[in-house]
Design a protein around this motif. Sequence first.
Motif, PDB file in Angstrom:
ATOM      1  N   ALA A   1      10.669  -1.019  -4.749  1.00  0.00           N
ATOM      2  CA  ALA A   1      10.976   0.257  -4.120  1.00  0.00           C
ATOM      3  C   ALA A   1       9.740   1.134  -4.235  1.00  0.00           C
ATOM      4  O   ALA A   1       9.083   1.172  -5.278  1.00  0.00           O
ATOM      5  CB  ALA A   1      12.170   0.923  -4.793  1.00  0.00           C
ATOM      6  N   ASN A   2       9.441   1.851  -3.155  1.00  0.00           N
ATOM      7  CA  ASN A   2       8.206   2.607  -3.089  1.00  0.00           C
ATOM      8  C   ASN A   2       8.487   3.967  -2.464  1.00  0.00           C
ATOM      9  O   ASN A   2       8.093   4.248  -1.344  1.00  0.00           O
ATOM     10  CB  ASN A   2       7.157   1.826  -2.301  1.00  0.00           C
ATOM     11  CG  ASN A   2       5.773   2.442  -2.298  1.00  0.00           C
ATOM     12  OD1 ASN A   2       4.982   2.178  -1.417  1.00  0.00           O
ATOM     13  ND2 ASN A   2       5.453   3.264  -3.294  1.00  0.00           N
ATOM     14  N   ARG A   3       9.253   4.749  -3.207  1.00  0.00           N
ATOM     15  CA  ARG A   3       9.679   6.087  -2.814  1.00  0.00           C
ATOM     16  C   ARG A   3      10.570   6.049  -1.571  1.00  0.00           C
ATOM     17  O   ARG A   3      11.746   5.727  -1.685  1.00  0.00           O
ATOM     18  CB  ARG A   3       8.485   7.027  -2.617  1.00  0.00           C
ATOM     19  CG  ARG A   3       8.894   8.489  -2.475  1.00  0.00           C
ATOM     20  CD  ARG A   3       7.732   9.437  -2.529  1.00  0.00           C
ATOM     21  NE  ARG A   3       8.135  10.812  -2.261  1.00  0.00           N
ATOM     22  CZ  ARG A   3       8.682  11.617  -3.161  1.00  0.00           C
ATOM     23  NH1 ARG A   3       8.889  11.183  -4.386  1.00  0.00           N
ATOM     24  NH2 ARG A   3       9.028  12.848  -2.850  1.00  0.00           N
ATOM     25  N   GLU A   4      10.047   6.320  -0.385  1.00  0.00           N
ATOM     26  CA  GLU A   4      10.875   6.382   0.814  1.00  0.00           C
ATOM     27  C   GLU A   4      10.969   5.043   1.537  1.00  0.00           C
ATOM     28  O   GLU A   4      11.471   4.976   2.653  1.00  0.00           O
ATOM     29  CB  GLU A   4      10.328   7.447   1.765  1.00  0.00           C
ATOM     30  CG  GLU A   4      10.390   8.850   1.191  1.00  0.00           C
ATOM     31  CD  GLU A   4       9.768   9.894   2.100  1.00  0.00           C
ATOM     32  OE1 GLU A   4       9.119   9.495   3.099  1.00  0.00           O
ATOM     33  OE2 GLU A   4       9.925  11.088   1.817  1.00  0.00           O
ATOM     34  N   ARG A   5      10.501   3.994   0.907  1.00  0.00           N
ATOM     35  CA  ARG A   5      10.499   2.696   1.558  1.00  0.00           C
ATOM     36  C   ARG A   5      10.697   1.586   0.527  1.00  0.00           C
ATOM     37  O   ARG A   5      10.630   1.813  -0.685  1.00  0.00           O
ATOM     38  CB  ARG A   5       9.196   2.475   2.318  1.00  0.00           C
ATOM     39  CG  ARG A   5       7.966   2.476   1.425  1.00  0.00           C
ATOM     40  CD  ARG A   5       6.686   2.290   2.208  1.00  0.00           C
ATOM     41  NE  ARG A   5       5.533   2.137   1.316  1.00  0.00           N
ATOM     42  CZ  ARG A   5       4.353   1.707   1.688  1.00  0.00           C
ATOM     43  NH1 ARG A   5       4.139   1.384   2.965  1.00  0.00           N
ATOM     44  NH2 ARG A   5       3.367   1.590   0.837  1.00  0.00           N
ATOM     45  N   VAL A   6      10.923   0.387   1.028  1.00  0.00           N
ATOM     46  CA  VAL A   6      10.923  -0.835   0.221  1.00  0.00           C
ATOM     47  C   VAL A   6       9.834  -1.723   0.799  1.00  0.00           C
ATOM     48  O   VAL A   6       9.700  -1.846   2.027  1.00  0.00           O
ATOM     49  CB  VAL A   6      12.281  -1.539   0.267  1.00  0.00           C
ATOM     50  CG1 VAL A   6      12.251  -2.835  -0.548  1.00  0.00           C
ATOM     51  CG2 VAL A   6      13.395  -0.628  -0.261  1.00  0.00           C
ATOM     52  N   ILE A   7       9.031  -2.351  -0.080  1.00  0.00           N
ATOM     53  CA  ILE A   7       7.922  -3.160   0.392  1.00  0.00           C
ATOM     54  C   ILE A   7       8.001  -4.570  -0.172  1.00  0.00           C
ATOM     55  O   ILE A   7       8.567  -4.801  -1.241  1.00  0.00           O
ATOM     56  CB  ILE A   7       6.544  -2.537   0.047  1.00  0.00           C
ATOM     57  CG1 ILE A   7       6.370  -2.406  -1.478  1.00  0.00           C
ATOM     58  CG2 ILE A   7       6.375  -1.198   0.735  1.00  0.00           C
ATOM     59  CD1 ILE A   7       4.978  -1.962  -1.877  1.00  0.00           C
ATOM     60  N   ALA A   8       7.417  -5.496   0.580  1.00  0.00           N
ATOM     61  CA  ALA A   8       7.243  -6.879   0.135  1.00  0.00           C
ATOM     62  C   ALA A   8       5.753  -7.185   0.127  1.00  0.00           C
ATOM     63  O   ALA A   8       5.040  -6.887   1.094  1.00  0.00           O
ATOM     64  CB  ALA A   8       7.975  -7.848   1.072  1.00  0.00           C
ATOM     65  N   LEU A   9       5.278  -7.747  -0.974  1.00  0.00           N
ATOM     66  CA  LEU A   9       3.869  -8.067  -1.120  1.00  0.00           C
ATOM     67  C   LEU A   9       3.689  -9.578  -1.239  1.00  0.00           C
ATOM     68  O   LEU A   9       4.326 -10.217  -2.074  1.00  0.00           O
ATOM     69  CB  LEU A   9       3.291  -7.384  -2.373  1.00  0.00           C
ATOM     70  CG  LEU A   9       3.427  -5.865  -2.447  1.00  0.00           C
ATOM     71  CD1 LEU A   9       2.967  -5.364  -3.812  1.00  0.00           C
ATOM     72  CD2 LEU A   9       2.628  -5.199  -1.339  1.00  0.00           C
ATOM     73  N   GLU A  10       2.815 -10.132  -0.410  1.00  0.00           N
ATOM     74  CA  GLU A  10       2.559 -11.571  -0.424  1.00  0.00           C
ATOM     75  C   GLU A  10       1.098 -11.825  -0.755  1.00  0.00           C
ATOM     76  O   GLU A  10       0.266 -10.907  -0.762  1.00  0.00           O
ATOM     77  CB  GLU A  10       2.893 -12.179   0.926  1.00  0.00           C
ATOM     78  CG  GLU A  10       2.036 -11.669   2.055  1.00  0.00           C
ATOM     79  CD  GLU A  10       2.432 -12.235   3.417  1.00  0.00           C
ATOM     80  OE1 GLU A  10       3.427 -12.962   3.486  1.00  0.00           O
ATOM     81  OE2 GLU A  10       1.733 -11.910   4.405  1.00  0.00           O
ATOM     82  N   GLU A  11       0.791 -13.081  -1.022  1.00  0.00           N
ATOM     83  CA  GLU A  11      -0.591 -13.463  -1.327  1.00  0.00           C
ATOM     84  C   GLU A  11      -1.495 -13.123  -0.146  1.00  0.00           C
ATOM     85  O   GLU A  11      -1.179 -13.450   1.015  1.00  0.00           O
ATOM     86  CB  GLU A  11      -0.667 -14.955  -1.612  1.00  0.00           C
ATOM     87  CG  GLU A  11      -1.995 -15.415  -2.165  1.00  0.00           C
ATOM     88  CD  GLU A  11      -2.161 -15.099  -3.638  1.00  0.00           C
ATOM     89  OE1 GLU A  11      -3.151 -14.411  -3.965  1.00  0.00           O
ATOM     90  OE2 GLU A  11      -1.331 -15.537  -4.448  1.00  0.00           O
ATOM     91  N   ALA A  12      -2.596 -12.447  -0.427  1.00  0.00           N
ATOM     92  CA  ALA A  12      -3.558 -12.135   0.633  1.00  0.00           C
ATOM     93  C   ALA A  12      -4.379 -13.378   0.967  1.00  0.00           C
ATOM     94  O   ALA A  12      -4.786 -14.126   0.077  1.00  0.00           O
ATOM     95  CB  ALA A  12      -4.492 -11.002   0.188  1.00  0.00           C
ATOM     96  N   GLU A  13      -4.606 -13.594   2.220  1.00  0.00           N
ATOM     97  CA  GLU A  13      -5.386 -14.752   2.645  1.00  0.00           C
ATOM     98  C   GLU A  13      -6.856 -14.426   2.738  1.00  0.00           C
ATOM     99  O   GLU A  13      -7.249 -13.282   2.895  1.00  0.00           O
ATOM    100  CB  GLU A  13      -4.881 -15.236   4.015  1.00  0.00           C
ATOM    101  CG  GLU A  13      -3.439 -15.739   3.955  1.00  0.00           C
ATOM    102  CD  GLU A  13      -2.975 -16.214   5.316  1.00  0.00           C
ATOM    103  OE1 GLU A  13      -3.742 -16.080   6.295  1.00  0.00           O
ATOM    104  OE2 GLU A  13      -1.830 -16.700   5.401  1.00  0.00           O
TER     105      GLU A  13
END
Length: 365
Positions: free
Chosen positions: A353-365
Amino acid sequence: MARYDPAGTGHHPDASGPKDDVRVAWAHDATDWFLGTTPPIRRGETILAAGHGLLALDAETGARRFGHRGPYRSSPARASTSIYDTDTLAVTAPSGVFGLNAEGGFEVPLLNRSVGAERWAGPESPGGGFFGPPDPATPVAADGTIYTVIPGTNSLGALDPDDGRVRWRTTHHEDDPVSAEFNRPAVKDGLVFLTNWPGQAAAYRADTGERHWRRDLGEQTLHPPVATDEGVVVQSREGVSLLDAADGRTLWERDLDGNVTESAPAVADGAIFAADERGSLHALDIESGESLWTTPFDGQTTPVVADGVVYAVRSEFSLVALDAESGERLFEYRPSQVPLSPPIVGDGVLYAANRERVIALEEAE
């Protein structure tokens, strides 16, 4: 549930996350009422996050599956029921404890509202208080029961997931304007472990609420306990202790010269990961308390561990990934919004959870 298990270890042994760097796979910020600061949970392919309501998102795309407003603030705890086809999500708010339909209920066309989304309202907070509204406590689900601190009281309760009925309730002392400030409980092997201000740790029988033991640890501030096979890990303002789960006696105590106000430890693969909030994060051997490694780390954190990586959010503004064996820093991510909740890990992706949003983080290519 938050911290992955009833014991509160913060360890997900069957998941893995990014190890070299991250990028945003998706960000959901299309819900105007959402304001989240506590970790979401994952149920199958659904991410569930609480923040002035309950929001359910597709884990792969971030698309909204359902959502509805409410006072809910804590991370949800999922419990099976005997009378519904779907699970109950237990959440707390400054006003009390609530049970929600894990599938969201039924959407009413044209009215933009759900029916059956909230199954029950459990024990209520008396409201107010010397220091204002109580902070939301995080419930724990184990063996068909919801264990939770009752917001704004000096009580721990065991609730029925079907209807919120109180199976038992134990009170530290009679409620007054100054709460005992209970932390998230930990449940393991038929006992519920609890810490509170001022400086006490206790164990209660999970089936009856009968107190098994209580110990005064000589520290004003204690943080959420972690129940393990070796004992109960308790972080205080200055250090970390391991208590015998059977009687509460101190097995070892390690002074970290800390000034911890908000952090809580994680435990994985024989190691305790704990911040001192004076500039370091420590890995300690759980059997002896001896140092495995120490690395620079500013601020408070409640780390999580998966596949040999420690993910720790620094004072809610940046995510740091560390090698669990060596303490080597693998990467750091700073979001465009703050605060950032501790993440959860699954299938190579981190969700937060990121204040006003929800985020998904994946491996950077």
